[in-house]
Scaffold this motif. Structure first.
Motif, short mmCIF file in Angstrom:
data_model
loop_
_atom_site.label_atom_id
_atom_site.label_comp_id
_atom_site.label_asym_id
_atom_site.label_seq_id
_atom_site.Cartn_x
_atom_site.Cartn_y
_atom_site.Cartn_z
N LEU A 169 0.82 -1.20 0.00
CA LEU A 169 0.00 0.00 0.00
C LEU A 169 0.86 1.26 0.00
O LEU A 169 0.53 2.25 -0.66
CB LEU A 169 -0.93 -0.01 1.22
CG LEU A 169 -2.11 -0.97 1.17
CD1 LEU A 169 -2.88 -0.92 2.49
CD2 LEU A 169 -3.03 -0.66 0.02
N GLU A 170 1.94 1.23 0.75
CA GLU A 170 2.83 2.40 0.77
C GLU A 170 3.38 2.69 -0.61
O GLU A 170 3.43 3.84 -1.05
CB GLU A 170 3.98 2.15 1.76
CG GLU A 170 3.57 2.11 3.21
CD GLU A 170 3.25 3.49 3.77
OE1 GLU A 170 3.32 4.48 3.00
OE2 GLU A 170 2.94 3.60 4.96
N PRO B 20 3.34 8.20 -3.91
CA PRO B 20 3.51 9.24 -4.93
C PRO B 20 2.20 9.82 -5.44
O PRO B 20 2.21 10.71 -6.31
CB PRO B 20 4.23 8.48 -6.05
CG PRO B 20 3.75 7.08 -5.92
CD PRO B 20 3.56 6.85 -4.45
N ALA B 21 1.05 9.37 -4.91
CA ALA B 21 -0.25 9.80 -5.45
C ALA B 21 -0.75 11.06 -4.75
O ALA B 21 -0.28 11.43 -3.66
CB ALA B 21 -1.27 8.68 -5.30
N ASP B 22 -1.70 11.72 -5.39
CA ASP B 22 -2.39 12.87 -4.80
C ASP B 22 -3.77 12.43 -4.34
O ASP B 22 -4.32 11.43 -4.81
CB ASP B 22 -2.55 13.99 -5.83
CG ASP B 22 -1.21 14.59 -6.24
OD1 ASP B 22 -0.25 14.46 -5.44
OD2 ASP B 22 -1.13 15.16 -7.34
N LEU C 251 -4.18 18.04 -2.16
CA LEU C 251 -2.93 17.69 -1.48
C LEU C 251 -2.35 16.40 -2.02
O LEU C 251 -3.08 15.53 -2.52
CB LEU C 251 -3.16 17.55 0.02
CG LEU C 251 -3.68 18.79 0.78
CD1 LEU C 251 -3.86 18.44 2.25
CD2 LEU C 251 -2.72 19.96 0.62
N SER C 252 -1.05 16.26 -1.86
CA SER C 252 -0.42 14.97 -2.13
C SER C 252 -0.74 14.04 -0.97
O SER C 252 -1.14 14.46 0.12
CB SER C 252 1.09 15.15 -2.27
OG SER C 252 1.66 15.50 -1.03
N GLY C 253 -0.52 12.75 -1.21
CA GLY C 253 -0.80 11.78 -0.16
C GLY C 253 0.06 12.00 1.08
O GLY C 253 -0.43 11.94 2.21
N LEU C 254 1.35 12.29 0.88
CA LEU C 254 2.24 12.51 2.02
C LEU C 254 1.87 13.77 2.78
O LEU C 254 1.93 13.81 4.01
CB LEU C 254 3.69 12.58 1.52
CG LEU C 254 4.27 11.27 0.99
CD1 LEU C 254 5.70 11.47 0.50
CD2 LEU C 254 4.23 10.19 2.06
#
Length: 248
Positions: free
Chosen positions: A13-14, A19-21, A35-38
């Motif tokens: 999953l990580e 790298p996804a939004d 936002l980005s996922g991070l």
């Protein structure tokens, strides 16, 4: 053929969502933004995060996941991914207490999140807490129950396989030979063997062989074969051999 880079589901999953939004916009201090996922996870778990932004991210993520009916839908998986930091902390605490397989804990964590996801009201306050708390409690319950589990052999299957093995062929009385035969090929040198050849065997091995031959001679080979034990255990009786017609 490609190699699978990870063997834990959390790592898979990580790799997929880092790298996804986010698929939905949220309102930040600078206005609506995607936002980005991070960045979203920093907003959820950072100490100085905006509480209003945190609630909005959880509300949007839970609502999108509940409308995603596919078993491996991206919105459902995204909600699980957002919950991973909290679940990792839980699994770490469990691992410091009990030696439970991490892969089993991760699988149980995802099942617990999916079960809790169906009952969360995305419009309620603290939707994230409503998702994480029951999932974390379920994982703790699973871990505590696993401590009393012990892997055991399937006795019925082992017994069936044990009895299905064909017993060794019994020796006929006319073919039974009470003795040993030894063939030694000396080295190709004029003085023959250069040292004494001596063969030895443990007394219990010799007794076992002699009793096995005797059982076959008496027609009891299959009975003895079925009654054999794979290892030493408690004595269940004694067997004495006497010459025929001798004193007992």
């Amino acid at each position: 053929m490609g190699l699978i880079p990870y063997y834990r589901v959390f790592d898979v999953l990580e790799q997929r969502f880092r790298p996804a939004d986010l698929p939905f916009p949220v309102t930040t201090a600078d206005g609506p933004a995607r936002l980005s996922g991070l960045a979203a996870r920093r907003a959820l778990y950072g100490r100085s995060a905006d509480q209003r932004l945190r609630e909005e991210i959880w509300s949007e993520a839970v609502s999108a996941a509940q409308h995603d009916t596919a078993a491996d839908g991206p919105d459902r998986l995204l909600a699980l991914w957002l919950a991973l930091p909290a679940m990792r902390r839980t699994l770490y605490r469990i691992a410091t207490r009990w030696p439970i397989d991490r892969r089993e804990l991760e699988s149980e964590s995802l099942l617990a999140l999916l079960a809790a996801l169906a009952d969360v009201d995305p419009q309620a306050q603290e939707a994230g807490r409503a998702l994480l708390r029951p999932a974390i409690n379920r994982v703790w319950t699973f871990a505590q129950g696993s401590m009393w589990e012990r892997p055991v052999a399937d006795a019925a299957t082992l017994a069936a396989a044990y009895l299905a093995v064909e017993a060794p062929a019994e020796s006929q009385v006319s073919d039974w030979d009470d003795g040993w035969e030894l063939c030694v090929s000396p080295p190709a040198r004029p003085d023959g063997l250069s040292a004494t050849v001596r063969f030895s065997v443990a007394p219990e091995r010799l007794d076992s062989f002699q009793l096995g031959e005797l059982a076959g001679h008496l027609g009891l080979g299959e009975i003895v074969y079925r009654a054999r034990r794979p290892s030493e255990g408690s004595p269940i009786g004694t067997l004495s051999l006497h010459p025929a017609g001798g004193r007992r």
